[in-house]
Design an enzyme around this catalytic site. Structure first.
Site, PDB file in Angstrom:
ATOM      1  N   ASN A  42       0.838  -1.191   0.000  1.00 54.32           N
ATOM      2  CA  ASN A  42       0.000   0.000   0.000  1.00 54.32           C
ATOM      3  C   ASN A  42       0.879   1.248   0.000  1.00 54.32           C
ATOM      4  O   ASN A  42       1.948   1.275   0.623  1.00 54.32           O
ATOM      5  CB  ASN A  42      -1.033  -0.009   1.138  1.00 54.32           C
ATOM      6  N   GLU A  44       0.329   5.243   0.626  1.00 53.93           N
ATOM      7  CA  GLU A  44      -0.638   6.246   1.095  1.00 53.93           C
ATOM      8  C   GLU A  44      -0.233   7.656   0.678  1.00 53.93           C
ATOM      9  O   GLU A  44       0.875   7.889   0.179  1.00 53.93           O
ATOM     10  CB  GLU A  44      -0.789   6.119   2.620  1.00 53.93           C
ATOM     11  N   GLU A  55      -2.946  -4.577  -3.175  1.00 54.30           N
ATOM     12  CA  GLU A  55      -3.443  -5.428  -4.265  1.00 54.30           C
ATOM     13  C   GLU A  55      -3.473  -4.666  -5.578  1.00 54.30           C
ATOM     14  O   GLU A  55      -3.065  -5.161  -6.624  1.00 54.30           O
ATOM     15  CB  GLU A  55      -4.866  -5.929  -3.947  1.00 54.30           C
ATOM     16  N   CYS A  86     -10.217  -5.044   0.086  1.00 56.23           N
ATOM     17  CA  CYS A  86     -11.344  -4.104   0.151  1.00 56.23           C
ATOM     18  C   CYS A  86     -12.219  -4.274  -1.090  1.00 56.23           C
ATOM     19  O   CYS A  86     -11.828  -4.899  -2.083  1.00 56.23           O
ATOM     20  CB  CYS A  86     -10.839  -2.663   0.262  1.00 56.23           C
ATOM     21  N   CYS A  89     -10.709  -3.151  -4.480  1.00 53.54           N
ATOM     22  CA  CYS A  89      -9.723  -4.093  -5.036  1.00 53.54           C
ATOM     23  C   CYS A  89     -10.406  -5.327  -5.604  1.00 53.54           C
ATOM     24  O   CYS A  89      -9.991  -5.858  -6.635  1.00 53.54           O
ATOM     25  CB  CYS A  89      -8.703  -4.481  -3.970  1.00 53.54           C
TER      26      CYS A  89
HETATM   27  N1  THU Z   1      -5.264  -1.707   2.463  1.00 55.27           N
HETATM   28  C1  THU Z   1      -4.657  -2.503   1.529  1.00 55.27           C
HETATM   29  O1  THU Z   1      -3.585  -2.183   1.020  1.00 55.27           O
HETATM   30  N2  THU Z   1      -5.270  -3.658   1.185  1.00 55.27           N
HETATM   31  C2  THU Z   1      -6.395  -4.146   1.798  1.00 55.27           C
HETATM   32  O2  THU Z   1      -6.840  -5.233   1.435  1.00 55.27           O
HETATM   33  C3  THU Z   1      -7.045  -3.379   2.849  1.00 55.27           C
HETATM   34  C4  THU Z   1      -6.541  -2.006   3.048  1.00 55.27           C
HETATM   35  C5  THU Z   1      -4.563  -0.482   2.863  1.00 55.27           C
HETATM   36  C6  THU Z   1      -5.189   0.801   2.464  1.00 55.27           C
HETATM   37  C7  THU Z   1      -4.621   1.739   3.504  1.00 55.27           C
HETATM   38  O3  THU Z   1      -3.335   2.146   3.104  1.00 55.27           O
HETATM   39  C8  THU Z   1      -4.485   0.874   4.735  1.00 55.27           C
HETATM   40  O4  THU Z   1      -4.503  -0.462   4.281  1.00 55.27           O
HETATM   41  C9  THU Z   1      -5.589   1.072   5.771  1.00 55.27           C
HETATM   42  O5  THU Z   1      -6.828   0.956   5.196  1.00 55.27           O
END
Ligand code: THU
Length: 126
Positions: A42, A44, A55, A86, A89
């Site tokens: 991830n 941000e 993902e 989520c 994704c």
């Molecule tokens: N996040 C992911 O990278 N994948 C997931 O399946 C769930 C959420 C990330 C998004 C954000 O950077 C952090 O987790 C908190 O939501």
């Protein structure tokens, strides 16, 4: 790559996650139908809508290299429960490979594997 190797590749990506806001690192390893693997974490952003999940990072890397058919993806997080992708994704996975598998991992490296169809029944397709 074996299933365990794919899971390890996803776990290794936890160290590369850029998550100064949520402090919730996620790693992913995506296996294409041709056997190639793309990893992601991830990433941000201070403007929160710019955050991208692990993902989708992996999927965008793969698609931008010409890969559109995926066999499975491993998702790693430092959670007690299995980390499931989520909704956004899931929809992005559905765009390319509605029959793929999703290996959802917990902090111990254990997993529960679900099909995308189980995670996203009646997913939208244009
Ligand atoms: N996040 C992911 O990278 N994948 C997931 O399946 C769930 C959420 C990330 C998004 C954000 O950077 C952090 O987790 C908190 O939501």
């Amino acid at each position: 790559m074996t299933r365990e190797e794919l899971k390890s590749a996803a776990m290794a990506m936890l160290d590369l996650a850029y998550c100064p806001y949520s402090h919730f690192p996620v790693g992913a390893a995506l296996e294409c139908e041709d056997g190639t693997v793309y990893t992601g974490c991830n990433v941000e952003n201070g403007a929160y809508s710019g955050c991208i999940c692990a993902e989708r990072t992996a999927i965008v890397k793969a698609v931008s290299e010409g890969k559109r058919r995926f066999r499975r993806i491993a998702v790693a997080a430092k959670t007690k429960d299995y980390c499931t992708p989520c909704g956004e994704c899931r929809q992005v996975m559905n765009e390319f490979s509605p029959d793929m598998e999703v290996i959802c991992m917990n902090e111990a490296g254990e997993d529960r594997t679900l099909t995308l169809k189980e995670l996203l029944p009646f997913g939208f397709e244009l």
